[in-house]
Write an enzyme that holds these catalytic residues in place. Structure first.
Site, short mmCIF file in Angstrom:
data_model
loop_
_atom_site.label_atom_id
_atom_site.label_comp_id
_atom_site.label_asym_id
_atom_site.label_seq_id
_atom_site.Cartn_x
_atom_site.Cartn_y
_atom_site.Cartn_z
N ASP A 1 8.64 -6.76 -0.91
CA ASP A 1 10.04 -6.63 -1.09
C ASP A 1 10.55 -7.58 -0.21
O ASP A 1 9.77 -8.04 1.04
CB ASP A 1 10.71 -5.27 -1.02
CG ASP A 1 10.68 -4.68 0.30
OD1 ASP A 1 9.63 -4.93 1.21
OD2 ASP A 1 11.49 -3.84 0.45
N HIS B 1 -3.44 -7.78 4.27
CA HIS B 1 -2.21 -8.37 4.63
C HIS B 1 -1.98 -9.31 5.96
O HIS B 1 -2.77 -8.93 6.92
CB HIS B 1 -1.26 -7.26 4.58
CG HIS B 1 0.36 -7.62 4.38
ND1 HIS B 1 1.16 -8.09 5.43
CD2 HIS B 1 1.07 -7.63 3.36
CE1 HIS B 1 2.26 -8.58 4.96
NE2 HIS B 1 2.19 -8.45 3.82
N TYR C 1 12.50 -9.46 3.03
CA TYR C 1 12.98 -9.09 4.48
C TYR C 1 14.15 -8.33 4.47
O TYR C 1 15.12 -8.92 3.64
CB TYR C 1 12.94 -10.39 5.37
CG TYR C 1 11.79 -11.15 5.67
CD1 TYR C 1 10.32 -10.72 5.97
CD2 TYR C 1 11.55 -12.47 4.96
CE1 TYR C 1 9.52 -11.33 6.39
CE2 TYR C 1 10.46 -13.23 5.32
CZ TYR C 1 9.28 -12.61 6.01
OH TYR C 1 8.14 -13.32 5.88
N PHE D 1 7.78 -13.97 1.65
CA PHE D 1 7.29 -14.49 2.97
C PHE D 1 8.14 -15.71 3.54
O PHE D 1 7.95 -16.03 4.75
CB PHE D 1 5.89 -15.10 2.97
CG PHE D 1 4.84 -13.86 2.49
CD1 PHE D 1 4.53 -12.94 3.49
CD2 PHE D 1 4.47 -13.84 1.20
CE1 PHE D 1 3.61 -11.96 3.15
CE2 PHE D 1 3.44 -12.47 1.01
CZ PHE D 1 3.24 -11.73 1.86
#
Length: 227
Positions: free
Chosen positions: A65, A187, A67, A78
């Site tokens: 989702d 991740h 920031y 990202f």
């Protein structure tokens, strides 16, 4: 009321905007934007799809989702706006990129150059309440984005799907077309990057696959902003 994306996604997704889940989502979003600070700006929610058409998609990087800090989110997984501090996960992406392809680490976190080349930076959930990560995970966004992933899976041209972390890898169930390449690793978050993200070489592997399929490789170098 339909969302207008301005490319071939409009035809592909036209039925989604009239489905019950999306009408409920839209109703809830109107309340959320009215009563809370929500990121990104409502006009930026669909930037990833506006920037990268279905036909032009070559690489899909799935995020969770947006920031949830002020000024960060702008509709691309990202990525952050120019002038905003580079978040830790993105800094680790840059470190792996530097190690993988001997590129320099840029002084900003805006990844739109990747999108310009067909990298679809798709979050599963497209909005978030300020300061509360994953706060919109139950609004219905994932129904839409799962359907987008399914449509991409049906594409008759080779695609690369980059799945970082358990959440992104949960979408692998929709990726059944053997034509595509799936790249998986932990991740890039500081909590997990050292468990196999570093050294996974996703960028060179992506470009090798694209070249093997007579597609233009991605120029992954994000240029520095002049200060």
């Amino acid at each position: 009321m339909s969302v207008v994306l301005g490319n071939d996604w409009d035809e592909i997704l036209k039925d989604e905007w009239t489905k019950d889940y999306y009408l409920n989502l839209r109703k809830n979003l109107i309340k959320e934007y009215k009563n809370y600070t929500i990121y990104p700006n409502m006009y930026d929610i669909f930037n990833a799809l506006k920037k990268v058409s279905y036909e032009d998609s070559k690489v899909v990087i799935i995020g969770q989702d947006p920031y949830h800090g002020k000024g960060q989110a702008h509709g691309f997984s990202f990525s952050v706006r120019k002038g905003i501090a580079i978040p830790p996960s993105l800094l680790n992406i840059y470190k792996e990129l530097a190690d993988d392809l001997s590129l320099y680490i840029p002084n900003h976190g805006n990844l739109e150059k990747w999108a310009d080349q067909g990298v679809l930076l798709l979050n599963s959930v497209l909005t978030v309440r300020a300061g509360f990560a994953n706060s919109h995970k139950d609004l219905g966004w994932s129904i839409l984005t799962d359907n987008i992933i399914k449509k991409l899976n049906e594409k008759n041209e080779p695609l690369v799907f980059i799945l970082w972390g358990k959440f992104a890898q949960s979408k692998e169930v929709y990726l059944t077309n053997p034509m595509h390449l799936i790249i998986k690793s932990p991740h890039p978050s500081p909590f997990s990057a050292h468990r196999g993200f570093f050294g996974s070489k996703p960028f060179s592997r992506t470009n090798k696959f694209l070249e093997e399929n007579n597609l233009k490789p991605i120029d992954w170098q994000i240029e520095n902003l002049e200060l």
